[in-house]
Write a protein that holds these residues in place. Structure first.
Motif, PDB file in Angstrom:
ATOM      1  N   MET A  59      -4.216  18.036  -9.226  1.00  0.00           N
ATOM      2  CA  MET A  59      -3.341  17.509  -8.167  1.00  0.00           C
ATOM      3  C   MET A  59      -4.035  15.799  -7.962  1.00  0.00           C
ATOM      4  N   THR A  60      -5.306  15.787  -7.797  1.00  0.00           N
ATOM      5  CA  THR A  60      -5.936  14.425  -7.401  1.00  0.00           C
ATOM      6  C   THR A  60      -5.664  13.712  -8.607  1.00  0.00           C
ATOM      7  N   THR A  61      -5.855  13.817 -10.017  1.00  0.00           N
ATOM      8  CA  THR A  61      -5.404  13.192 -11.117  1.00  0.00           C
ATOM      9  C   THR A  61      -3.983  12.743 -11.099  1.00  0.00           C
ATOM     10  N   LEU A  62      -3.117  13.799 -10.783  1.00  0.00           N
ATOM     11  CA  LEU A  62      -1.752  13.392 -10.974  1.00  0.00           C
ATOM     12  C   LEU A  62      -1.317  12.347  -9.918  1.00  0.00           C
ATOM     13  N   LEU A  63      -1.627  12.397  -8.716  1.00  0.00           N
ATOM     14  CA  LEU A  63      -1.318  11.322  -7.846  1.00  0.00           C
ATOM     15  C   LEU A  63      -1.822   9.966  -8.116  1.00  0.00           C
ATOM     16  N   HIS A  64      -3.062  10.077  -8.558  1.00  0.00           N
ATOM     17  CA  HIS A  64      -3.637   8.843  -9.038  1.00  0.00           C
ATOM     18  C   HIS A  64      -3.144   7.991  -9.890  1.00  0.00           C
ATOM     19  N   ASP A  65      -2.906   8.924 -11.456  1.00  0.00           N
ATOM     20  CA  ASP A  65      -2.399   8.423 -12.196  1.00  0.00           C
ATOM     21  C   ASP A  65      -0.791   8.028 -12.048  1.00  0.00           C
ATOM     22  N   TYR A  66      -0.056   8.755 -11.299  1.00  0.00           N
ATOM     23  CA  TYR A  66       1.299   8.635 -10.935  1.00  0.00           C
ATOM     24  C   TYR A  66       1.652   7.249 -10.158  1.00  0.00           C
ATOM     25  N   ALA A  67       0.789   7.063  -9.391  1.00  0.00           N
ATOM     26  CA  ALA A  67       0.660   5.724  -8.436  1.00  0.00           C
ATOM     27  C   ALA A  67       0.308   4.588  -9.534  1.00  0.00           C
ATOM     28  N   ALA A  68      -0.687   4.698 -10.442  1.00  0.00           N
ATOM     29  CA  ALA A  68      -0.841   3.537 -11.455  1.00  0.00           C
ATOM     30  C   ALA A  68       0.272   3.238 -11.970  1.00  0.00           C
ATOM     31  N   ALA A  69       0.969   4.441 -12.484  1.00  0.00           N
ATOM     32  CA  ALA A  69       2.102   4.052 -13.571  1.00  0.00           C
ATOM     33  C   ALA A  69       3.274   3.683 -13.055  1.00  0.00           C
ATOM     34  N   HIS A  70       3.214   3.797 -11.417  1.00  0.00           N
ATOM     35  CA  HIS A  70       4.364   3.271 -10.908  1.00  0.00           C
ATOM     36  C   HIS A  70       4.073   1.913  -9.987  1.00  0.00           C
ATOM     37  N   TRP A  71       3.027   1.462 -10.245  1.00  0.00           N
ATOM     38  CA  TRP A  71       2.360   0.430  -9.317  1.00  0.00           C
ATOM     39  C   TRP A  71       3.470  -0.801  -9.094  1.00  0.00           C
ATOM     40  N   TYR A  72       3.866  -1.064  -8.137  1.00  0.00           N
ATOM     41  CA  TYR A  72       4.652  -2.117  -7.898  1.00  0.00           C
ATOM     42  C   TYR A  72       6.177  -1.819  -8.443  1.00  0.00           C
ATOM     43  N   GLY A  73       6.401  -0.578  -8.893  1.00  0.00           N
ATOM     44  CA  GLY A  73       7.662  -0.010  -9.437  1.00  0.00           C
ATOM     45  C   GLY A  73       8.455   0.624  -8.510  1.00  0.00           C
ATOM     46  N   VAL A  74       9.151   1.656  -9.114  1.00  0.00           N
ATOM     47  CA  VAL A  74       9.890   2.557  -8.269  1.00  0.00           C
ATOM     48  C   VAL A  74       9.853   3.834  -8.722  1.00  0.00           C
ATOM     49  N   SER A  75       9.409   4.869  -7.627  1.00  0.00           N
ATOM     50  CA  SER A  75       9.509   6.429  -8.204  1.00  0.00           C
ATOM     51  C   SER A  75      10.725   7.009  -7.891  1.00  0.00           C
ATOM     52  N   THR A  76      10.917   8.208  -8.729  1.00  0.00           N
ATOM     53  CA  THR A  76      12.139   8.879  -8.501  1.00  0.00           C
ATOM     54  C   THR A  76      11.747  10.284  -8.632  1.00  0.00           C
ATOM     55  N   THR A  77      12.542  11.151  -8.097  1.00  0.00           N
ATOM     56  CA  THR A  77      12.005  12.597  -7.961  1.00  0.00           C
ATOM     57  C   THR A  77      12.097  13.312  -9.362  1.00  0.00           C
ATOM     58  N   ALA A  78      12.939  12.890 -10.225  1.00  0.00           N
ATOM     59  CA  ALA A  78      12.826  13.235 -11.656  1.00  0.00           C
ATOM     60  C   ALA A  78      11.662  12.825 -12.452  1.00  0.00           C
ATOM     61  N   GLU A  79      11.210  11.827 -12.057  1.00  0.00           N
ATOM     62  CA  GLU A  79       9.998  11.123 -12.697  1.00  0.00           C
ATOM     63  C   GLU A  79       8.677  11.851 -12.027  1.00  0.00           C
ATOM     64  N   PHE A  80       8.850  12.177 -11.015  1.00  0.00           N
ATOM     65  CA  PHE A  80       7.594  12.809 -10.371  1.00  0.00           C
ATOM     66  C   PHE A  80       7.563  14.234 -10.768  1.00  0.00           C
TER      67      PHE A  80
END
Length: 626
Positions: free
Chosen positions: A582-603
């Motif tokens: 979970m720690t790795t997931l959130l850190h890497d997910y933030a990095a992949a969407h840095w200054y971008g836009v998150s969606t439920t499907a992507e998460f």
């Protein structure tokens, strides 16, 4: 005690017990106007999304956005709600008295069906069966829908329904006016007011889902009056079109016009260049600008305009508390077009409606030197004309810009991780409380940065006022808050979940609020143990991933589900896939969407990729759809 005195006594008790519900972390009073839907490229017929457009119709969030006589919205005192705890109680004094209750709503032009309903209970001490001594009049606009009186007294509530489809495309007032004579009391008790719209055509989505226009920079020059409550000047916005679908128009969102009385608005745009401005829509919060020629993929454009801002009274995210001004969401921003079309959602005071793409800001604020002006970004003060200071704030890759102006008390420090932190306090905040908030801010910014990535905005300003009704509010590099360790840690968490990792806050509020409340728990050492055992859904329609349209119609459940159940679902996900994953997931997910836009499907896809456990049943159990 006579009947009239007994009613009066219980009425006073009810008024004294009236409360307004608040929740730490973000604005929680429900308020919304309906969306006036617009087609893509201006070519499609007006669309209609089925919705309920009365805000806080059950009165569970206090008085806003209703306007009413003192004490009308209440609980207890001898009357009871149709649903929930609160209701609107007009009259019932047993003396000559007039009470009123009203709300302005917008019915979308594309909707062909509109139905107004409310639940009414009438009780009376009058004995006449033929004479209407006390009356309640229900209106939409200037049209009287019905008049009720002491002759309508009955046990319990009765539902009243009216076809108001003729008002499609209009902003009108729904109002109730109760007039009581000097004789015996009659109480008119209202609850669960709703206006449901539906029908009409649909607007097809664009041929590609690329988010556009992409802003290349906001440049703003404003000058304030002596109080810092009124600002005027010029703003320009540059943008490109990354989409293969040409741009024939752009939309400006003038969010703070919600705080006016459309068409009288606190945000005024005039002398626009770079396109042709249409009339304001969506409760005066959207301005369509038709471009001189279609903007092809990769091409650039710009608009410029004169801008005036008048900050209204009230300790709000856009408001004035005495000599202290809070100016959030006041600068017009570009709306987004994506696979769903143009996002022209209504303003909500229950949460947020804001969906913008990251851009650079250069904002120059000319103000009296007696006022401190904390703001988004990094600020530099230079001398202006006599007795004035020019604050120039620059911010890179932010979604919006906010500032405050007033005779604040400022203290500063640097977090162990090297982030400059400033705390600005209004009068009445003790030095020990301010120092406590500085300590909290330094700890929180480093804690979140360690989990999700380094804080990128240079400095962080926290503006503290215990009169904020909403608990706290986040902007890039700038937060408004009460004296509260939990609330301030939460708002600083939003620098990552909404600020750096963006989302469509109207249609996917859980992606910023639930993630931020989960981050707050981690920063404060809470593990959410057994939290899911306390979950109880109100209906089969209730889901963590519901939009603000749903929560504005079910405002009493917003905080419970989005904050409470949402963060609990993330705690459960951590327990399902493991702490390290979970720690790795959130850190890497933030990095992949840095200054971008998150969606439920992507998460959901990223979470599934982080584990060998099949998460299908997890999403179903936790009602996370999309």
């Amino acid at each position: 005690m006579s009947d009239r005195l007994r009613v009066l006594a219980t009425r006073v008790a009810a008024l004294l017990s009236t409360t307004v519900l608040v929740a730490a972390g973000t604005a929680t009073l429900a308020a919304a106007t309906a969306q006036a839907s617009q087609g893509n490229g201006g070519t499609a017929a007006a669309s209609c999304t089925a919705a309920q457009v009365v805000a806080n119709g059950g009165f569970e969030s206090g008085t806003m956005p209703w306007t009413s006589s003192s004490g009308v919205v209440t609980s207890g005192g001898g009357q009871s709600a149709h649903g929930g705890t609160f209701f609107a109680w007009l009259n019932g004094y047993g003396s000559a008295h007039t009470d009123s209750l009203a709300q302005s709503v917008t019915l979308p032009a594309g909707c062909t069906s509109a139905s107004l309903s409310f639940w009414l209970h009438v009780d009376t001490a009058e004995t006449s069966k033929t004479t209407a001594y006390d009356k309640l009049t229900a209106k939409i606009g200037t049209t009287t829908l019905a008049t009720y009186s002491n002759l309508d007294a009955a046990a319990g509530y009765v539902k009243k329904t009216f076809d108001v489809s003729a008002y499609a495309g209009q902003t009108v007032s729904i109002s109730f006016n109760g007039v009581e004579d000097s004789g015996l009391q009659t109480s008119f008790v209202l609850d669960d007011v709703a206006l449901d719209v539906s029908g009409g055509g649909t607007t097809p989505p664009p041929t590609d889902a690329t988010r556009t226009p992409a802003p290349t920079g906001y440049t703003v020059n404003l000058t304030s009056d002596a109080s810092g409550a009124n600002w005027s000047g010029h703003q320009s916005i540059g943008f490109t079109n990354p989409s293969a679908t040409p741009l024939t128009e752009v939309y400006l969102r003038l969010w703070d016009n919600y705080h006016g009385s459309c068409p009288t608005t606190p945000i005024t745009v005039s002398n626009l260049t770079g396109g042709t401005a249409a009339a304001l829509t969506v409760g005066c919060t959207a301005l369509k600008v038709t471009l001189p020629a279609p903007l092809a993929q990769g091409a650039s454009g710009s608009v410029g305009f004169d801008l005036s801002i008048a900050v209204p009274s009230g300790a709000d995210r856009f408001g004035r508390d005495g000599s202290f001004n809070f100016i959030g969401n006041a600068l017009p921003v570009l709306a987004v077009r994506d696979a769903a079309g143009w996002h022209l959602d209504p303003y909500t005071n229950n949460g947020e409606s804001f969906y913008t793409l990251a851009s650079d800001y250069t904002v120059t604020l000319d103000h009296p030197s007696s006022l401190l002006v904390p703001a988004t970004g990094t600020s530099v003060d230079t001398p202006g004309s006599s007795g004035r200071t020019v604050t120039t704030a620059t911010a890179k890759k932010v979604r919006e810009f906010a500032w405050a102006a007033g005779p604040f008390t400022k203290i500063s420090g640097t977090s162990p991780g090297g982030v400059a932190v400033n705390v600005y306090s209004v009068s009445g905040i003790s030095s020990s409380s301010a120092q406590s908030m500085l300590t909290t801010a330094k700890s929180a910014v480093d804690s979140h940065a360690a989990r999700f990535g380094a804080y990128p905005y240079g400095e962080l300003d926290a503006v503290i006022d215990n009169n904020f009704w909403f608990g706290g509010m986040e902007y890039p590099g700038f937060v408004l808050d009460l004296v509260s360790t939990t609330a301030l840690t939460h708002e600083i968490g939003h620098q990552w979940w909404y600020g750096i990792v963006g989302d469509d806050e109207y249609n996917s509020p859980w992606l910023d609020e639930a993630f931020t409340d989960y981050a707050t728990d981690l920063a404060l050492g809470s593990s959410g143990t057994n939290c899911w055992s306390n979950v109880s859904w109100a209906s089969s329609a209730e889901k963590i991933t519901n939009s603000m349209a749903y929560w504005d119609a079910n405002s009493s459940r917003y905080s419970t589900v989005i904050y409470g159940y949402g963060k609990c679902a993330l705690h459960d996900l951590r327990r399902t896939i493991g702490d390290t994953a979970m720690t790795t997931l959130l850190h890497d997910y933030a990095a992949a969407h840095w200054y971008g836009v998150s969606t439920t499907a992507e998460f959901k896809a990223a979470a599934q990729a982080a584990t060998t456990v099949d998460l299908t049943s997890f999403w179903t159990q936790h009602r996370i759809e999309g």
